[in-house]
Design a protein around this motif. Structure first.
Motif, PDB file in Angstrom:
ATOM      1  N   VAL A 588       0.841  -1.204   0.000  1.00 12.30           N
ATOM      2  CA  VAL A 588       0.000   0.000   0.000  1.00 12.30           C
ATOM      3  C   VAL A 588       0.874   1.252   0.000  1.00 12.30           C
ATOM      4  N   GLU A 589       1.961   1.229   0.746  1.00 10.45           N
ATOM      5  CA  GLU A 589       2.852   2.390   0.764  1.00 10.45           C
ATOM      6  C   GLU A 589       3.471   2.619  -0.614  1.00 10.45           C
ATOM      7  N   ARG A 590       3.827   1.553  -1.301  1.00  9.79           N
ATOM      8  CA  ARG A 590       4.367   1.715  -2.651  1.00  9.79           C
ATOM      9  C   ARG A 590       3.317   2.294  -3.594  1.00  9.79           C
ATOM     10  N   LEU A 656       2.482   2.993  11.812  1.00 12.96           N
ATOM     11  CA  LEU A 656       2.620   4.398  12.198  1.00 12.96           C
ATOM     12  C   LEU A 656       3.211   5.222  11.069  1.00 12.96           C
ATOM     13  N   ARG A 657       4.121   4.652  10.306  1.00  7.54           N
ATOM     14  CA  ARG A 657       4.709   5.400   9.190  1.00  7.54           C
ATOM     15  C   ARG A 657       3.665   5.704   8.120  1.00  7.54           C
ATOM     16  N   LEU A 658       2.775   4.771   7.881  1.00  7.29           N
ATOM     17  CA  LEU A 658       1.695   5.048   6.933  1.00  7.29           C
ATOM     18  C   LEU A 658       0.753   6.124   7.479  1.00  7.29           C
ATOM     19  N   LEU A 659       0.438   6.036   8.765  1.00 13.12           N
ATOM     20  CA  LEU A 659      -0.429   7.050   9.363  1.00 13.12           C
ATOM     21  C   LEU A 659       0.234   8.419   9.352  1.00 13.12           C
ATOM     22  N   LEU A 660       1.528   8.462   9.545  1.00 18.90           N
ATOM     23  CA  LEU A 660       2.243   9.738   9.484  1.00 18.90           C
ATOM     24  C   LEU A 660       2.084  10.400   8.114  1.00 18.90           C
ATOM     25  N   ARG A 661       1.936   9.579   7.117  1.00 19.74           N
ATOM     26  CA  ARG A 661       1.777  10.113   5.762  1.00 19.74           C
ATOM     27  C   ARG A 661       0.359  10.585   5.497  1.00 19.74           C
ATOM     28  N   LEU A 662      -0.622   9.929   6.114  1.00 20.96           N
ATOM     29  CA  LEU A 662      -2.024  10.209   5.791  1.00 20.96           C
ATOM     30  C   LEU A 662      -2.662  11.244   6.715  1.00 20.96           C
ATOM     31  N   VAL A 663      -2.279  11.242   7.989  1.00 21.95           N
ATOM     32  CA  VAL A 663      -2.968  12.084   8.964  1.00 21.95           C
ATOM     33  C   VAL A 663      -2.883  13.573   8.627  1.00 21.95           C
ATOM     34  N   ILE A 712       6.896   9.132  18.683  1.00 23.41           N
ATOM     35  CA  ILE A 712       7.118  10.570  18.878  1.00 23.41           C
ATOM     36  C   ILE A 712       6.578  11.356  17.683  1.00 23.41           C
ATOM     37  N   ASP A 713       6.879  10.872  16.494  1.00 17.53           N
ATOM     38  CA  ASP A 713       6.441  11.579  15.289  1.00 17.53           C
ATOM     39  C   ASP A 713       4.928  11.589  15.159  1.00 17.53           C
ATOM     40  N   ILE A 714       4.263  10.457  15.448  1.00 16.52           N
ATOM     41  CA  ILE A 714       2.816  10.402  15.243  1.00 16.52           C
ATOM     42  C   ILE A 714       2.090  11.274  16.250  1.00 16.52           C
ATOM     43  N   VAL A 715       2.582  11.340  17.484  1.00 16.90           N
ATOM     44  CA  VAL A 715       1.932  12.187  18.479  1.00 16.90           C
ATOM     45  C   VAL A 715       2.048  13.653  18.086  1.00 16.90           C
ATOM     46  N   ARG A 716       3.206  14.037  17.574  1.00 18.98           N
ATOM     47  CA  ARG A 716       3.367  15.422  17.128  1.00 18.98           C
ATOM     48  C   ARG A 716       2.454  15.742  15.950  1.00 18.98           C
ATOM     49  N   VAL A 717       2.386  14.809  15.012  1.00 21.69           N
ATOM     50  CA  VAL A 717       1.548  15.040  13.828  1.00 21.69           C
ATOM     51  C   VAL A 717       0.070  15.095  14.217  1.00 21.69           C
ATOM     52  N   LEU A 718      -0.353  14.234  15.113  1.00 24.57           N
ATOM     53  CA  LEU A 718      -1.749  14.244  15.556  1.00 24.57           C
ATOM     54  C   LEU A 718      -2.111  15.580  16.197  1.00 24.57           C
ATOM     55  N   ALA A 719      -1.196  16.130  16.962  1.00 22.31           N
ATOM     56  CA  ALA A 719      -1.474  17.406  17.632  1.00 22.31           C
ATOM     57  C   ALA A 719      -1.451  18.583  16.670  1.00 22.31           C
ATOM     58  N   GLU A 720      -0.866  18.399  15.493  1.00 19.71           N
ATOM     59  CA  GLU A 720      -0.758  19.491  14.531  1.00 19.71           C
ATOM     60  C   GLU A 720      -1.797  19.415  13.431  1.00 19.71           C
ATOM     61  N   GLN A 721      -2.825  18.584  13.610  1.00 15.48           N
ATOM     62  CA  GLN A 721      -3.882  18.515  12.595  1.00 15.48           C
ATOM     63  C   GLN A 721      -4.488  19.889  12.390  1.00 15.48           C
TER      64      GLN A 721
END
Length: 1157
Positions: A588-590, A656-663, A712-721
């Protein structure tokens, strides 16, 4: 482990079986097979082994004997089950590990195979069913495994010439060509099958001076398909280039001409360096390539291959050529493949400049150069041409050799995970050398396999297998093994009978390669896996089935990946099931990389009837829950191998890496926000626990570190929606609230460790000091004010050091806008005030008293730490501005003094506040003075400290309004001060004695307006006289005269009272037994009792409550306030029962339905 059996087995003629019966149940751990004429035992030189033939397969069967567990009442029933395994013996002395587990033993071992005889030694241990249970537990240290460094000959990263190992391996082949020619043939020119059969092969060189009739570009193209000899004369190359140049017609802007010229450059790029240089000098490329001739994918691809040569890349690195590529890229009419090829060519040309710069510049773009190396190793033609330049081009070779050889750790620069850690130049140079060294060994393997030469092939595969187990080399080897011909060669090596060492090594390499889910995305590896036969030497049936399951996901395409993502996680998971899931995630990432995100997400919705983010969150929760079970304190963790543990962490990291891309593009609703935040917090805590549990270089530890960074990355990204979640709340508020609440509920994990890890994650979440003003405003104005109670509760649970850091982070973020730091301190004061007041209760349990004392001591330690540093002025200023803070703080100090309790750091805090006493009221000033005086009770005080505290206390005392002071309290404190100073071993002199005289003068002076201020009734005249005499001895004549004058006005008590109770130092820890903890945690519920019966003193009608008629008859009253008269209620019930046929009739006795017994 001991020797259980030594034997030479010969199979029976009838069925080819041989058997070994042990005299007692044994647990076999290893089988060692010896070749013919070997001497297995040094102490018995007359014993020789016999094994024929040199290689064969063995089927081994063990009779399964169930071992009785300790304490079992019944013996297990005997079993006739045979447990099979297989051995692929390829010659020489070989060891084969046997894992029987602790539950089973055996008394019979059956061997079957096509062998004449085999000598083997069987190692293990004897198992006893009646083994005694140890009475006491004796801890034994776990064996530590230290990695062994590679020898210099096998470590090209730490050698000046990285091609040395490959050249030595190539010498194992008789009459082997030079390495440069091998690289050209196996990767670039690829001779035909007919050429391989010629006797003069591989020295099939073209005749550049051949007089060919009607010489044209096509004939020149065919002529360069064979390698030009390295000793070719420069004149011959120059004449050939001139002939080619005459065939080029600048006015003929024909696409076929550009195609042939690009092909010529591609062939020349891998040849002797003079060939490409002469061709580009003779041909004016600007007159061959223009926008019309370059808008062809095949021509661009040939130029991409040619630009892998450093000279071609330099010649194409011009403004006009980059302008052509830019025009192709920006033209929407060109197809996607053409634009991709143009982009790739532009990156290849610029990449060589970056790479050469990094070899001499300590501040070079090392990540950019690593990206070029990663892209070069994907396609064989580019890979071969680049490698030829790295080992044959004089400038590149010398530039690499000029760097010193230093022992470095190879950085991971080929990973699919984005990295922000830039390696140093020494590390990058070591990586380039390792890259070149491995590439050259790959070329030798291809050459030895093509001949074939078993000796060289076996040795080369052994080196590759060794590198696959070395951190740093592993990713380089696996990257090259995904080349099409490499995968095909491994596939051919898996079906060899009888087994060979090279075949066994090839299967090992293939299994390790297939552990990387992104590798299985390659079509050539999928084909290789699906074509693996059942007659393998190392790959088991279970491993083959697991690999095929992962390959089928890719073979089925997008639908197969979606189906796998929707399938529930297998519990307990296996390494195979997790690999299959990771392959689906990688697929899916590809797709997201190669297509538009919106199109892929729409296709996923059509297939799954849910969004991709929802499916990923639904996968993450059970995966994290499975990881939690391995670190839970509630139940014993399951027995799980390191490979499964590593795959679990890698799986969560991939999700989490996929979510980091989509969120950031598709924000999550509040429910998923809270769920994802809690899962990230649990995963972060478990990753830290795994990092401490496993060795640093182990796969679980490496995977846990990557998953930790993703948390760490996903929590930061979630807070920056960007978009707020449902209800208008900012996403940062939802995330922060979830973390604050989740940190206090460990859910079976170690609560202390869980809390600290959530705090660490929260620390990463809070904006840094250099954040944007917009981000700071959001947090200060909309996030923090709504979570003040949660912040206080969370901070109260932290240890002192982390609580200080927590408050400081919030204060730095706030910058005095809402005063969050001051509010938190006031809340702490309230809690400590309650704890101090509880100590006045004499009925308080001893355990609770100790806890309260520890709480008070820790508060003052926290207060002292928070007052440290240059930015601590906000503490004093903030508490002075708070309305109730000074009163709370003063009451705490005075209550502690009354209770004769002294927490650690109390004096440090008091001195800090005493320095800014002007900001406080009379109550706190007097509390500070009293605390300073009481601190002089401590033994071994220095003179300077006594002077400082006395001077400061007298100064503060003189600023207090006299009418506020209570004479009895002041004189009591002064009396204790006099007694304490009299007993001090340090002499009172200098400013200390002056301060004491000033204190007595202030008392006599204030006594004029405040009666009894000069009466020291708590001490006797003798005590005061002793104090005065000691003080007078240190004073000058003037000050002694003032002391004598003021002493006449001091009134002392008539007799010496009982000595004051000494102050008790509070401990900052509370030691409680298990029984104490049980008593504290046990809910003290009072025993139930029947309430007393009361006499009814009123008539029955007095119990009736009647609603006021005015209320019932009000037009506003509706519904249940309806008033019934006569039989309206009964009639209504009967009519509604008849009208409503959807339910049973009421069983109320008023309805008239008979109850049947």
């Amino acid at each position: 482990m001991m020797l259980l059996q030594w034997c030479t087995l010969e199979p029976s003629e009838k069925d080819g079986l041989a058997a070994i019966r042990f005299s007692a149940p044994v647990r076999v751990q290893s089988i060692r097979i010896f070749p013919t004429n070997a001497r297995p035992f040094a102490q018995c030189p007359d014993i020789a082994s016999r094994t024929e033939p040199q290689a064969f397969f063995l089927d081994v069967y063990f009779n399964a004997h169930v071992v009785a567990s300790p304490g079992a009442k019944e013996r297990p029933k005997p079993s006739n089950a045979l447990v099979p395994t297989s051995i692929a013996y390829s010659g020489g002395q070989k060891d084969f590990a046997v894992n029987m587990g602790l539950e089973y033993a055996t008394r019979l071992m059956i061997v079957k195979g096509s062998f004449e005889c085999v000598s083997m030694a069987i190692y293990g241990e004897v198992v006893s069913d009646n083994a005694p249970t140890p009475a006491t537990y004796e801890p034994r240290p776990l064996p530590s495994v230290s990695p062994v460094a590679l020898t210099p000959s096998l470590d090209p990263a730490n050698t000046r010439d990285p091609t040395q190992l490959a050249r030595q391996l190539l010498k194992l082949i008789p009459d082997a060509p030079e390495l440069e020619l091998v690289v050209r043939l196996v990767f670039c020119l690829k001779p035909s099958n007919e050429d391989w059969d010629l006797p003069e092969f591989p020295y099939l060189h073209p005749d550049l001076d051949e007089d060919v009739a009607e010489f044209d570009l096509e004939k020149a193209f065919r002529l360069t398909t064979r390698p030009v000899p390295d000793n070719v004369s420069s004149e011959a190359v120059s004449r050939f280039a001139e002939k080619v140049a005459r065939c080029v017609h600048p006015k003929d802007r024909d696409a076929s001409q550009a195609y042939l010229v690009a092909g010529l450059l591609c062939h020349a790029a891998c040849q002797h360096q003079s060939l490409a240089r002469n061709l580009m000098d003779a041909i004016d490329l600007s007159k061959v390539f223009d926008l019309s001739t370059l808008e062809d994918e095949t021509t661009l691809l040939r130029l991409v291959y040619a630009a892998s040569n450093v000279d071609v890349a330099k010649r194409l690195d011009t403004d006009w050529f980059h302008g052509l590529l830019s025009s192709i890229l920006n033209d929407p009419n060109n197809d996607r493949e053409t634009r991709t090829a143009a982009k790739q060519l532009d990156a290849r040309i610029r990449g060589w400049t970056v790479l050469q710069d990094t070899l001499s510049n300590t501040q070079g773009d090392f990540l950019g150069a690593a990206a070029m190396l990663k892209e070069i190793g994907v396609e064989e033609q580019s890979f071969g041409i680049w490698l030829e330049s790295m080992i044959a081009h004089e400038d590149v070779v010398s530039s690499l050799a000029e760097n010193p050889v230093l022992p470095v750790t190879l950085p991971h620069l080929l990973s699919h995970r984005p990295t922000t850690v830039t390696p140093s130049q020494d590390e990058f140079v070591g990586f380039v050398r390792a890259y070149v060294g491995v590439a050259c060994v790959m070329a030798v393997y291809s050459w030895s396999d093509s001949l074939p030469d078993e000796r060289c092939r076996a040795r080369t595969l052994g080196v590759l297998r060794l590198w696959q187990g070395v951190d740093g080399y592993r990713e380089i080897v696996n990257h090259f093994l995904l080349l099409r011909q490499m995968t095909f060669r491994l596939e051919c090596m898996t079906d060899i009978d009888p087994p060979t060492q090279s075949g066994i090594d090839a299967e090992h390499i293939l299994v390790d390669l297939a552990k990387n889910p992104r590798a299985i995305l390659r079509p050539n590896l999928v084909k290789c896996i699906l074509n693996i036969s059942t007659s393998t030497s190392y790959i088991t049936d279970e491993e083959r089935a697991s690999m095929r399951q992962a390959a089928f996901v890719v073979d089925d395409g997008f639908t197969g990946a979606v189906d796998e993502l929707l399938r529930p996680l297998e519990r307990p998971p296996t390494a195979g099931s997790l690999r299959t899931l990771r392959v689906a995630l990688a697929y899916v990432e590809r797709e997201l990389d190669e297509d538009e995100d919106s199109r892929v997400l729409d296709d996923f919705w059509d297939e799954a009837n849910c969004s991709l983010t929802t499916a990923l969150c639904n996968l993450l929760d059970p995966a994290v829950e499975e990881i939690r079970t391995h670190f839970s304190l509630i139940r014993p963790p399951p027995r799980t191998g390191q490979d499964v543990m590593a795959q679990l962490f890698w799986t969560t990291d991939d999700i989490l890496r996929l979510l980091l891309r989509l969120v950031p593009i598709y924000p999550l609703p509040s429910r998923l926000l809270r769920s994802l935040t809690a899962s990230a917090a649990d995963l972060f805590a478990c990753a830290d626990a795994a990092d401490m549990l496993y060795s640093p270089a182990s796969q679980p530890s490496v995977a846990a570190q990557c998953a930790s960074q993703s948390c760490i990355d996903i929590v930061r990204v979630l807070a920056e929606q960007d978009a707020p979640s449902s209800g208008g709340k900012p996403a940062a508020q939802v995330v922060l609230r979830s973390l604050l609440d989740h940190g206090l509920h460990s859910g079976g994990l170690d609560p202390t460790h869980h809390l600290l890890q959530v705090f660490c994650l929260l620390n990463y979440l809070l904006p840094a000091e250099e954040c944007t003003e917009e981000q700071r405003t959001l947090w200060v104005n909309r996030v923090i004010p709504t979570l003040l109670p949660e912040l206080a509760t969370f901070g109260r649970a932290l240890d002192t050091e982390n609580k200080v850091h927590f408050v400081r982070r919030l204060v730095e973020l706030d910058q005095g806008v809402i005063g969050v730091g001051e509010w938190l301190l006031v809340e702490e004061l309230k809690e400590v005030s309650n704890a101090v007041q509880s100590l006045r209760d004499e009925s308080l349990l001893e355990t609770k008293r100790r806890i309260a004392q520890s709480q008070i001591a820790l508060f003052f330690k926290f207060f002292a730490d928070i007052l440290q540093g240059p930015s601590a002025n906000w503490v004093v200023d903030g508490l002075a501005a708070a309305e109730e803070a000074p009163h709370l703080f003063a009451s705490i100090i005075l209550s502690l003094l009354d209770l004769r309790l002294s927490p650690p750091y109390l004096v440090d805090v008091v001195e800090k506040f005493a320095a800014g006493y002007e900001a406080f009221d009379n109550e706190l000033r007097f509390a500070l003075v009293s605390a300073l005086w009481r601190s002089l009770q401590a033994p071994m005080l220095t003179t300077s400290r006594i002077e400082r505290r006395l001077e400061r206390s007298v100064t503060i005392l003189t600023t207090i309004t006299p009418s506020y002071l209570d004479p009895s309290k002041v004189t009591r404190e002064v009396g204790m001060l006099v007694v304490d100073l009299t007993q001090q071993p340090v002499s009172l002199e200098g400013e200390a004695s002056h301060s004491l005289v000033s204190l007595l003068e202030w008392m006599t002076k204030t006594a004029a307006t405040v009666p009894r201020m000069a009466d020291l009734q708590t001490i006797s005249s003798d005590q005061f006289t002793n104090f005065r005499d000691r003080l007078s001895a240190t004073l000058s004549a003037e000050w002694a005269q003032r002391l004598e004058a003021v002493s006449c006005e001091i009134v002392c008590g008539s007799s010496t009272g009982s000595p004051p109770q000494r102050t008790t130092e509070l401990p900052d820890t509370a030691e409680l037994s298990i029984q104490d903890l049980e008593d504290l945690l046990r809910q003290h519920t009072p025993a139930p009792s029947t309430p007393p019966r009361r006499v009814l003193n009123q008539d029955v009608f007095g119990l009736v409550t009647v609603s006021p008629l005015t209320l019932l008859r009000s037009p506003v009253a509706t519904g249940l306030t309806k008033t019934y008269s006569n039989n309206d209620f009964r009639q209504l019930r009967q009519s509604s029962a008849r009208a409503n046929t959807s339910r049973l009739p009421s069983m109320h006795v008023d309805v008239g339905v008979a109850m049947v017994a």
